[in-house]
Design a protein around this motif. Structure first.
Motif, mmCIF file in Angstrom:
data_model
loop_
_atom_site.group_PDB
_atom_site.id
_atom_site.type_symbol
_atom_site.label_atom_id
_atom_site.label_comp_id
_atom_site.label_asym_id
_atom_site.label_seq_id
_atom_site.Cartn_x
_atom_site.Cartn_y
_atom_site.Cartn_z
ATOM 1 N N TYR A 37 37.727 31.289 28.500
ATOM 2 C CA TYR A 37 37.362 32.349 29.190
ATOM 3 C C TYR A 37 37.331 31.771 30.859
ATOM 4 N N THR A 41 39.587 33.926 33.443
ATOM 5 C CA THR A 41 39.077 34.475 34.731
ATOM 6 C C THR A 41 39.894 34.085 35.877
ATOM 7 N N PHE A 66 34.318 36.712 36.097
ATOM 8 C CA PHE A 66 34.130 36.073 34.879
ATOM 9 C C PHE A 66 33.523 37.049 33.502
ATOM 10 N N VAL A 69 35.651 39.783 32.484
ATOM 11 C CA VAL A 69 36.559 39.175 31.319
ATOM 12 C C VAL A 69 35.509 39.207 30.054
#
Length: 270
Positions: A37, A41, A66, A69
């Motif tokens: 993740y 980002t 972030f 996402v």
């Protein structure tokens, strides 16, 4: 965007990357999943550098990217490839949506409640309510036995008091590498809270690694004034890391999260 502006964005993101990765790992319950993740980002920021460069607060903006996402994927924890991660997913189903994210942002990453709201597209009041929900739900989800590895007596007493006030039992307090390994061997804990530098100049990291060599499934929270020694990008990294000086809320949040994601058969589940 000019080369100098791109360089500026890169510098801003690089400075915050260790903390974004810390947050992502705590959120997903997995180092590898959290890093995926974090990478996604960074890719989103590269595709739209203005999302950071034009923001009044670049750190808030980065965590906001972030969350965009994260939310787009349905906010999953790590894929259930073990009993422990499957147990975490089962616990997650009972939590108020988004409450854990708000709790981590506020207590571990130090964002104000208005900033949490901005990151998560919520009002400050909504963020406050989510944090309160998370604290209640996390602390009620599991209870277990905790080993504290800390050479400063006052800090050890404070951490032990916080842990016990949450309903957990402290199996012991160790001031040295040898003492920690001995206590763990005699009474296996469900969770370890450890400093990285101990009384006899031994390493809390080495003590933890030796303990984990005996037991595979104990979650660890490091409490240290030197987070950069652990947030290096090298594996393994701790999923839970608290900076000294810490707050009671940070300890409570990390303990609840660690117990939540690594609940074992010895824990009492709600």
């Amino acid at each position: 965007m000019s080369t100098s502006e791109v360089t500026g964005v890169s510098a801003l993101v690089s400075a915050q990357l260790p903390y974004l990765r810390r947050y992502a790992r705590a959120l997903t319950g997995s180092q590898s999943s959290g890093d995926q993740y974090a990478i996604a980002t960074l890719e989103a920021v590269l595709a739209d550098p203005n999302s950071i460069s034009a923001a009044p607060n670049p750190r808030v903006a980065l965590f906001r990217v972030f969350h965009t996402v994260w939310s787009s994927t349905g906010t999953p924890v790590a894929e259930a490839d073990s009993r422990l991660s499957a147990a975490a997913q089962a616990h997650l189903a009972a939590l108020t949506p988004n409450s854990r994210e708000a709790l981590l942002l506020q207590t571990i990453e130090g964002f104000s409640l208005p900033e949490v709201g901005e990151i998560m597209d919520l009002s400050s009041d909504e963020a406050t309510e989510l944090v309160a929900h998370a604290l209640r739900e996390m602390e009620a989800s599991v209870a277990g036995r905790v080993l504290v590895i800390e050479d400063e007596a006052i800090i050890a007493m404070d951490i032990s008091g916080i842990v016990e006030s949450m309903g957990h039992a402290v199996t012991g307090v160790a001031r040295t590498h040898a003492g920690a390994v001995d206590l763990a061997a005699r009474d296996k804990p469900d969770l370890i809270l450890a400093d990285i530098q101990l009384a006899d100049n031994s390493s809390g990291i080495e003590a933890v690694n030796e303990i984990l060599g005996q037991f595979d499934d104990i979650p660890v929270i490091f409490v240290t004034a030197f987070p950069e020694r652990l947030l290096t990008g090298e594996r393994p990294e701790p999923a839970f890391l608290i900076n000294k000086p810490y707050t009671e809320e940070q300890v409570r949040s990390a303990v609840s999260q660690a117990m939540f994601f690594a609940s074992t058969e010895t824990l009492t589940t709600a």
